[in-house]
Design a protein around this motif. Structure first.
Motif, PDB file in Angstrom:
ATOM      1  N   ASP A 298      13.184   6.336  10.991  1.00 32.42           N
ATOM      2  CA  ASP A 298      14.052   6.136   9.936  1.00 32.42           C
ATOM      3  C   ASP A 298      13.325   5.859   8.586  1.00 32.42           C
ATOM      4  N   ALA A 299      12.178   5.532   8.752  1.00 32.20           N
ATOM      5  CA  ALA A 299      11.253   5.041   7.622  1.00 32.20           C
ATOM      6  C   ALA A 299       9.919   5.568   7.806  1.00 32.20           C
ATOM      7  N   LEU A 300       8.831   5.819   6.732  1.00 31.38           N
ATOM      8  CA  LEU A 300       7.653   5.837   7.150  1.00 31.38           C
ATOM      9  C   LEU A 300       7.128   4.504   6.701  1.00 31.38           C
ATOM     10  N   ALA A 301       6.379   3.812   7.659  1.00 25.90           N
ATOM     11  CA  ALA A 301       5.804   2.298   7.406  1.00 25.90           C
ATOM     12  C   ALA A 301       4.354   2.664   7.815  1.00 25.90           C
ATOM     13  N   ILE A 302       3.673   2.089   6.558  1.00 29.22           N
ATOM     14  CA  ILE A 302       2.252   1.859   6.400  1.00 29.22           C
ATOM     15  C   ILE A 302       1.911   0.617   6.476  1.00 29.22           C
ATOM     16  N   SER A 303       0.882   0.364   7.082  1.00 27.24           N
ATOM     17  CA  SER A 303      -0.259  -0.778   6.984  1.00 27.24           C
ATOM     18  C   SER A 303      -1.415  -0.292   6.276  1.00 27.24           C
ATOM     19  N   THR A 304      -1.875  -1.202   5.196  1.00 29.57           N
ATOM     20  CA  THR A 304      -2.842  -0.775   4.320  1.00 29.57           C
ATOM     21  C   THR A 304      -3.708  -2.135   4.020  1.00 29.57           C
ATOM     22  N   TYR A 305      -4.988  -1.826   4.270  1.00 31.39           N
ATOM     23  CA  TYR A 305      -6.075  -2.849   4.004  1.00 31.39           C
ATOM     24  C   TYR A 305      -7.325  -2.076   3.344  1.00 31.39           C
ATOM     25  N   PRO A 306      -7.167  -1.896   2.004  1.00 37.50           N
ATOM     26  CA  PRO A 306      -8.135  -1.052   1.345  1.00 37.50           C
ATOM     27  C   PRO A 306      -9.681  -1.597   1.509  1.00 37.50           C
ATOM     28  N   PHE A 307      -9.781  -2.833   1.500  1.00 40.13           N
ATOM     29  CA  PHE A 307     -11.203  -3.641   1.669  1.00 40.13           C
ATOM     30  C   PHE A 307     -11.820  -3.271   2.793  1.00 40.13           C
ATOM     31  N   LEU A 308     -10.935  -2.854   3.827  1.00 37.68           N
ATOM     32  CA  LEU A 308     -11.639  -2.439   5.128  1.00 37.68           C
ATOM     33  C   LEU A 308     -11.867  -1.008   5.225  1.00 37.68           C
ATOM     34  N   GLY A 309     -11.659  -0.327   4.296  1.00 37.66           N
ATOM     35  CA  GLY A 309     -12.125   1.091   4.150  1.00 37.66           C
ATOM     36  C   GLY A 309     -13.140   0.969   3.097  1.00 37.66           C
ATOM     37  N   GLU A 310     -13.024   1.968   2.092  1.00 39.90           N
ATOM     38  CA  GLU A 310     -14.033   2.341   1.334  1.00 39.90           C
ATOM     39  C   GLU A 310     -14.169   1.762  -0.001  1.00 39.90           C
ATOM     40  N   ALA A 311     -13.106   0.858  -0.554  1.00 40.19           N
ATOM     41  CA  ALA A 311     -12.962   0.017  -1.551  1.00 40.19           C
ATOM     42  C   ALA A 311     -13.934  -0.889  -1.666  1.00 40.19           C
ATOM     43  N   ARG A 312     -14.718  -1.205  -2.866  1.00 39.25           N
ATOM     44  CA  ARG A 312     -15.405  -2.275  -2.982  1.00 39.25           C
ATOM     45  C   ARG A 312     -14.712  -3.176  -3.906  1.00 39.25           C
ATOM     46  N   SER A 313     -13.704  -2.751  -4.660  1.00 41.91           N
ATOM     47  CA  SER A 313     -12.880  -3.607  -5.493  1.00 41.91           C
ATOM     48  C   SER A 313     -11.677  -2.955  -5.713  1.00 41.91           C
ATOM     49  N   ALA A 314     -10.623  -3.574  -6.162  1.00 41.77           N
ATOM     50  CA  ALA A 314      -9.392  -3.071  -6.571  1.00 41.77           C
ATOM     51  C   ALA A 314      -9.343  -1.895  -7.443  1.00 41.77           C
ATOM     52  N   ALA A 315     -10.413  -1.854  -8.175  1.00 36.70           N
ATOM     53  CA  ALA A 315     -10.627  -0.850  -9.245  1.00 36.70           C
ATOM     54  C   ALA A 315     -11.141   0.343  -8.625  1.00 36.70           C
ATOM     55  N   ASP A 316     -11.747   0.227  -7.137  1.00 40.96           N
ATOM     56  CA  ASP A 316     -12.303   1.398  -6.521  1.00 40.96           C
ATOM     57  C   ASP A 316     -11.071   2.430  -5.791  1.00 40.96           C
ATOM     58  N   ILE A 317      -9.965   1.585  -5.847  1.00 45.31           N
ATOM     59  CA  ILE A 317      -8.798   2.246  -5.290  1.00 45.31           C
ATOM     60  C   ILE A 317      -8.291   3.794  -6.074  1.00 45.31           C
ATOM     61  N   ARG A 318      -8.226   4.588  -5.463  1.00 41.72           N
ATOM     62  CA  ARG A 318      -8.275   5.908  -6.168  1.00 41.72           C
ATOM     63  C   ARG A 318      -6.732   5.996  -6.752  1.00 41.72           C
ATOM     64  N   GLN A 319      -6.440   6.746  -7.628  1.00 42.19           N
ATOM     65  CA  GLN A 319      -5.164   6.764  -8.344  1.00 42.19           C
ATOM     66  C   GLN A 319      -3.830   7.234  -7.478  1.00 42.19           C
TER      67      GLN A 319
END
Length: 386
Positions: A260-281
């Motif tokens: 009924d919905a697309l539900a996403i968990s997301t923790y960018p710091f556990l992936g490739e991001a080194r800072s919030a500014a690294d999270i692509r557009q």
């Protein structure tokens, strides 16, 4: 190329363990009222939890509901109760995430006192803090081993067989029915971060899909207005950590007609991001390319202090930058719900594998505010568009 190894999700194991708190709860528990002067009258009716005061709505409309999980800062009954109060005072939704009590719902089993007490206490809190909405996530896999096996199966069930065991499938469906009947949640996840299971244990995933389909129909039969779905882990869906692999967006179609919905968990710091500014557009806008219906951020977080092994990740300013971007984009994109995993830092997650989440709260474990809390409060005050 540096391969970023996937951290396990210790917070899931912590939440499941909190079932034991229910045995300690009593209607005499309470807590301090954390309110300001610019607010509506506090709730007057006596209840299990402390009275709360919602701030008067102000600011621009928002499209996204806001929520916290029931993860408390301390392993106490009072702290667990206060997690519901915090969600009600500063949000719209509370997430309860729990591994099935398998033995209660296996053929021939019966609902234990622990399960019944948890249900009684949590439904009492939801009644007290109405109109707080419930997001109930049934979490049947083990986050400590990257969801490659079922979690907490009874000793008489072969873990290698897992979801392929017919009795386990019956127990999952029976528990889903129990939750639907007794909680009537607004949102219900049947499975958490299911794409991780596909990646690591495809036979278990196939068996899960079969029991999910049956459980979906049972939930809808008992609570027709509940929105039902699995959740997907975004960073792993993209193949950004763990064993690098191509994106798996095609997995969404596996649940077509019963999601009924697309539900996403997301923790960018556990992936490739080194800072919030690294999270692509296009990090979150891409979701609309793959799903035309309702989109939910089912859980997220970002640390306010460095994470072990990721020394460039984690400051209060960086946490605030991530939160500002997330809430701004979620509302711009029309996401219906954003759940920040912990309102306060879990003080008991200070060492070992759990330490990756020790600074993920928007407030410190003693209740003092971090920089990002001001942003959350401002968003929480905004009236929700109908």
């Amino acid at each position: 190329m540096v391969i970023h190894h996937r951290f396990p999700h210790p917070a899931k194991a912590i939440v499941a363990a909190l079932l034991s708190c229910a045995l300690l709860l009593s209607f005499g528990c309470g807590g301090d009222d954390d309110t300001g002067s610019d607010s509506t009258p506090a709730t007057e009716a006596p209840g299990l939890g402390p009275p709360i005061t919602r701030a008067e709505p102000s600011g621009e409309l928002r499209t996204s509901l806001l929520g916290f999980s029931s993860l408390p800062p301390e392993r106490t009954s009072e702290s667990y109760i206060n997690a519901f109060a915090t969600a009600a005072q500063y949000g719209d939704v509370v997430l309860v995430q729990r591994t099935p009590p398998w033995e209660d719902f296996l053929p021939g089993g019966q609902v234990s006192k622990q399960t019944a007490d948890s249900t009684r206490i949590e439904t009492s809190l939801l009644d007290q803090y109405s109109p707080l909405k419930l997001f109930y996530a049934i979490d049947p896999t083990d986050g400590v081993v990257q969801r490659s096996r079922p979690a907490n199966l009874p000793p008489n069930i072969d873990p290698q067989v897992g979801f392929e065991d017919g009795n386990v499938q019956k127990a999952f469906v029976a528990y889903a029915a129990y939750v639907a009947k007794n909680y009537k949640p607004e949102y219900m996840a049947l499975g958490v971060e299911v794409n991780m299971t596909f990646e690591r244990a495809p036979e278990q995933f196939d068996a899960f899909v079969a029991m999910y389909s049956e459980a979906y129909d049972v939930v809808k039969g008992n609570s027709p207005n509940t929105k039902v779905f699995p959740t997907f882990q975004l960073e792993d869906l993209e193949g950004a950590f763990g064993e690098v692999h191509p994106p798996r967006w095609e997995l969404l179609s596996v649940f077509e007609g019963r999601m009924d919905a697309l539900a996403i968990s997301t923790y960018p710091f556990l992936g490739e991001a080194r800072s919030a500014a690294d999270i692509r557009q296009n990090y979150y806008s891409q979701l609309k390319d793959h799903w035309q219906g309702e989109i939910i951020i089912s859980e997220t977080g970002y640390p306010s202090a460095p994470v072990e092994g990721r020394v460039t990740v984690g400051t209060e300013a960086d946490q605030q930058a991530y939160l500002d971007r997330l809430l701004g984009e979620s509302n711009q994109l029309g996401f219906s719900l954003v759940v920040w995993f912990a309102a306060l830092d879990p003080a008991f997650a200070s060492s070992g594998t759990t330490a990756v989440f020790k600074d993920i709260g928007l407030r410190k474990s003693d209740g003092s505010n971090k920089l990002a809390w001001t942003s959350w409060e401002e968003w929480a005050r905004r009236p929700v568009s109908k």
